[in-house]
Design a protein around this motif. Structure first.
Motif, PDB file in Angstrom:
ATOM      1  N   GLY A 235       0.747  -1.187   0.071  1.00 31.99           N
ATOM      2  CA  GLY A 235       0.210   0.156  -0.015  1.00 31.99           C
ATOM      3  C   GLY A 235       0.877   1.361  -0.106  1.00 31.99           C
ATOM      4  N   GLY A 236       2.151   1.087   0.874  1.00 35.18           N
ATOM      5  CA  GLY A 236       2.661   2.240   1.169  1.00 35.18           C
ATOM      6  C   GLY A 236       4.080   2.346   0.923  1.00 35.18           C
ATOM      7  N   GLY A 237       4.686   1.158   0.756  1.00 36.61           N
ATOM      8  CA  GLY A 237       6.017   0.993   0.420  1.00 36.61           C
ATOM      9  C   GLY A 237       6.630  -0.137   1.058  1.00 36.61           C
ATOM     10  N   ASP A 238       8.182   0.101   1.388  1.00 34.69           N
ATOM     11  CA  ASP A 238       8.986  -1.095   1.980  1.00 34.69           C
ATOM     12  C   ASP A 238       9.035  -2.391   1.098  1.00 34.69           C
ATOM     13  OD1 ASP A 238       9.417   0.479   4.268  1.00 34.69           O
ATOM     14  OD2 ASP A 238       7.402   0.063   4.967  1.00 34.69           O
ATOM     15  N   GLU A 239       8.887  -2.177  -0.150  1.00 30.78           N
ATOM     16  CA  GLU A 239       8.968  -3.417  -0.734  1.00 30.78           C
ATOM     17  C   GLU A 239      10.281  -4.205  -0.902  1.00 30.78           C
ATOM     18  OE1 GLU A 239       8.297  -0.904  -2.991  1.00 30.78           O
ATOM     19  OE2 GLU A 239       6.174  -0.644  -2.372  1.00 30.78           O
ATOM     20  N   LYS A 240      11.480  -3.270  -0.869  1.00 28.04           N
ATOM     21  CA  LYS A 240      12.696  -3.800  -1.224  1.00 28.04           C
ATOM     22  C   LYS A 240      13.278  -4.555  -0.006  1.00 28.04           C
ATOM     23  CE  LYS A 240      16.405  -4.101  -3.742  1.00 28.04           C
ATOM     24  NZ  LYS A 240      16.369  -4.386  -5.178  1.00 28.04           N
ATOM     25  N   PRO A 241      13.103  -4.510   1.137  1.00 32.12           N
ATOM     26  CA  PRO A 241      13.331  -5.646   2.210  1.00 32.12           C
ATOM     27  C   PRO A 241      12.737  -6.986   1.939  1.00 32.12           C
ATOM     28  CG  PRO A 241      12.841  -3.641   3.268  1.00 32.12           C
ATOM     29  CD  PRO A 241      12.384  -3.396   2.065  1.00 32.12           C
ATOM     30  N   ILE A 242      11.547  -6.733   1.575  1.00 28.53           N
ATOM     31  CA  ILE A 242      10.544  -8.121   1.391  1.00 28.53           C
ATOM     32  C   ILE A 242      11.097  -8.871   0.190  1.00 28.53           C
ATOM     33  CG2 ILE A 242       8.443  -8.929   1.204  1.00 28.53           C
ATOM     34  CD1 ILE A 242       7.233  -6.333   2.314  1.00 28.53           C
ATOM     35  N   THR A 243      11.325  -8.027  -1.059  1.00 24.48           N
ATOM     36  CA  THR A 243      11.979  -8.889  -2.211  1.00 24.48           C
ATOM     37  C   THR A 243      13.296  -9.364  -1.919  1.00 24.48           C
ATOM     38  OG1 THR A 243      12.539  -6.661  -3.135  1.00 24.48           O
ATOM     39  CG2 THR A 243      10.821  -7.613  -4.155  1.00 24.48           C
ATOM     40  N   THR A 244      14.216  -8.714  -0.949  1.00 23.38           N
ATOM     41  CA  THR A 244      15.300  -9.185  -0.754  1.00 23.38           C
ATOM     42  C   THR A 244      15.257 -10.310   0.204  1.00 23.38           C
ATOM     43  OG1 THR A 244      16.215  -6.898  -0.728  1.00 23.38           O
ATOM     44  CG2 THR A 244      17.779  -8.629   0.321  1.00 23.38           C
ATOM     45  N   TYR A 245      14.499 -10.545   0.978  1.00 27.76           N
ATOM     46  CA  TYR A 245      14.281 -11.592   1.936  1.00 27.76           C
ATOM     47  C   TYR A 245      13.754 -12.561   1.172  1.00 27.76           C
ATOM     48  CZ  TYR A 245      11.598 -14.645   5.144  1.00 27.76           C
ATOM     49  OH  TYR A 245      11.095 -15.759   5.552  1.00 27.76           O
ATOM     50  N   MET A 246      12.718 -12.469   0.082  1.00 26.11           N
ATOM     51  CA  MET A 246      12.207 -13.454  -0.850  1.00 26.11           C
ATOM     52  C   MET A 246      13.317 -14.095  -1.667  1.00 26.11           C
ATOM     53  SD  MET A 246       8.783 -11.562  -2.070  1.00 26.11           S
ATOM     54  CE  MET A 246       7.868 -12.662  -2.784  1.00 26.11           C
ATOM     55  N   ASN A 247      14.145 -13.250  -2.154  1.00 27.46           N
ATOM     56  CA  ASN A 247      15.270 -13.780  -3.067  1.00 27.46           C
ATOM     57  C   ASN A 247      16.389 -14.690  -2.161  1.00 27.46           C
ATOM     58  OD1 ASN A 247      14.493 -13.327  -5.686  1.00 27.46           O
ATOM     59  ND2 ASN A 247      15.582 -11.053  -5.725  1.00 27.46           N
ATOM     60  N   HIS A 248      16.597 -14.029  -0.923  1.00 27.31           N
ATOM     61  CA  HIS A 248      17.668 -14.644   0.047  1.00 27.31           C
ATOM     62  C   HIS A 248      17.039 -16.181   0.146  1.00 27.31           C
ATOM     63  CE1 HIS A 248      20.340 -15.354   3.138  1.00 27.31           C
ATOM     64  NE2 HIS A 248      19.289 -15.680   3.991  1.00 27.31           N
ATOM     65  N   PHE A 249      15.753 -16.418   0.366  1.00 23.56           N
ATOM     66  CA  PHE A 249      15.094 -17.817   0.186  1.00 23.56           C
ATOM     67  C   PHE A 249      15.239 -18.462  -0.775  1.00 23.56           C
ATOM     68  CE2 PHE A 249      11.475 -20.057  -1.303  1.00 23.56           C
ATOM     69  CZ  PHE A 249      11.231 -20.954  -0.195  1.00 23.56           C
ATOM     70  N   LEU A 250      14.947 -17.970  -1.726  1.00 20.68           N
ATOM     71  CA  LEU A 250      15.280 -18.482  -3.142  1.00 20.68           C
ATOM     72  C   LEU A 250      16.796 -19.255  -3.403  1.00 20.68           C
ATOM     73  CD1 LEU A 250      13.502 -16.127  -5.983  1.00 20.68           C
ATOM     74  CD2 LEU A 250      12.685 -18.424  -5.107  1.00 20.68           C
ATOM     75  N   ILE A 251      17.681 -18.241  -3.152  1.00 22.00           N
ATOM     76  CA  ILE A 251      19.001 -18.513  -2.995  1.00 22.00           C
ATOM     77  C   ILE A 251      19.349 -19.940  -2.165  1.00 22.00           C
ATOM     78  CG2 ILE A 251      21.454 -17.993  -2.187  1.00 22.00           C
ATOM     79  CD1 ILE A 251      20.664 -15.148  -3.422  1.00 22.00           C
ATOM     80  N   ALA A 252      18.583 -19.970  -0.926  1.00 21.81           N
ATOM     81  CA  ALA A 252      18.687 -21.016  -0.193  1.00 21.81           C
ATOM     82  C   ALA A 252      18.126 -22.436  -0.570  1.00 21.81           C
ATOM     83  CB  ALA A 252      18.257 -20.661   1.362  1.00 21.81           C
ATOM     84  N   THR A 253      17.437 -22.118  -1.611  1.00 21.30           N
ATOM     85  CA  THR A 253      16.796 -23.462  -2.154  1.00 21.30           C
ATOM     86  C   THR A 253      17.610 -23.954  -3.512  1.00 21.30           C
ATOM     87  OG1 THR A 253      15.334 -22.267  -3.866  1.00 21.30           O
ATOM     88  CG2 THR A 253      14.438 -22.744  -1.702  1.00 21.30           C
ATOM     89  N   GLY A 254      18.624 -23.052  -3.795  1.00 22.58           N
ATOM     90  CA  GLY A 254      19.546 -23.203  -4.794  1.00 22.58           C
ATOM     91  C   GLY A 254      19.330 -22.411  -6.064  1.00 22.58           C
ATOM     92  N   ILE A 255      18.052 -21.584  -6.022  1.00 27.35           N
ATOM     93  CA  ILE A 255      17.683 -21.190  -7.297  1.00 27.35           C
ATOM     94  C   ILE A 255      18.563 -19.787  -7.528  1.00 27.35           C
ATOM     95  CG2 ILE A 255      15.729 -19.629  -7.831  1.00 27.35           C
ATOM     96  CD1 ILE A 255      14.014 -21.695  -7.052  1.00 27.35           C
TER      97      ILE A 255
END
Ligand SMILES: Cc1cc2nc3c(=O)[nH]c(=O)nc-3n(C[C@H](O)[C@H](O)[C@H](O)COP(=O)(O)O)c2cc1C
Length: 229
Positions: A127-147
């Motif tokens: 709604g109002g912002g703060d997307e970057k720390p969340i996408t960073t977290y999601m990409n961190h998760f992807l990396i930990a699965t090997g993606i």
């Protein structure tokens, strides 16, 4: 692999489904991916499709979750795809509970980095912002699965007129979709991401060796797939 059509699985963590802000933004990304030649399937996480992890440890012992919901089927689809796109709304500075439940259920996948070799991306609407720390977290998760993530996109809906994506946002989304397909086609890898995957793999190798009595499925996986002694 070449001559074969790339297959992308996308997971939407909004309970509001395909026409949600996140579902609509994902569709803009997938337009780019389809234009570049990929086939795609989208999984909408409804309230009960993937329930929260119960911490029973069975996945580490048997390679399967005993909960009777859609998780094992979703996991199978990702295993047979070339890429995974995660799309979530910002719910109190983080992914939605639906998306977090999916991530937690992947604990055994992380121990084995069982999605290694695939490509990915993360998208968030807020709604109002703060997307970057969340996408960073999601990409961190992807990396930990090997993606290998190729990028991310965050959109603040409150900045838009009638919640319509601007041409600029549509262009960014389309480009992210194209980038995902191009990375797969060229088997392009980022050195930084490869280093992060290698570091996490070393950590998991130690952990699985240490817990080999408790987690026989994962110990066997590491021995058969990764030559662990
Ligand atoms: C439970 C809940 C928590 C939210 N928390 C935030 C927040 O912390 N920050 C924010 O900017 N927007 C927040 N929002 C707004 C949503 O992120 C925003 O409306 C989003 O685009 C909804 O996506 P959807 O249409 O895909 O469900 C929240 C919405 C809900 C329902």
């Amino acid at each position: 692999m070449h001559g074969v059509r790339m297959k992308i699985i996308s997971i939407v963590g909004s309970p509001r489904g395909k026409r949600s802000n996140t579902g609509r933004l994902l569709e803009e990304v997938l337009k780019g991916a389809r234009h570049a030649g990929a086939a795609n399937e989208t999984i909408l996480l409804k309230t009960d499709s993937v329930r929260p992890c119960l911490g029973c440890d069975k996945c580490h012992k048997t390679g399967r979750c005993p909960q009777k919901d859609e998780f094992e089927s979703v996991k199978g689809k990702i295993l047979s795809a070339d890429a995974l796109v995660l799309a979530s709304p910002n719910y109190i500075f983080n992914v939605s509970a639906q998306m977090k439940a999916f991530m937690d259920r992947c604990c055994g996948i992380l121990h084995c980095l069982a999605f290694e070799g695939k490509y990915g991306a993360a998208i968030v609407t807020s709604g109002g912002g703060d997307e970057k720390p969340i996408t960073t977290y999601m990409n961190h998760f992807l990396i930990a699965t090997g993606i290998s993530p190729v990028g991310d996109l965050g959109v603040t809906m409150g900045n838009l007129v009638n919640e319509e994506f601007t041409d600029e946002i549509q262009g960014q989304a389309f480009a992210l979709g194209e980038r995902l397909v191009r990375a797969w086609k060229g088997q392009k890898r980022s050195k930084i991401v490869d280093k992060k995957i290698a570091a996490f793999k070393a950590r998991m190798e130690w952990l699985i060796s240490y817990r080999k009595q408790d987690w026989p499925y994962e110990y066997d996986y590491w021995r058969s797939h990764r030559g662990l002694k």
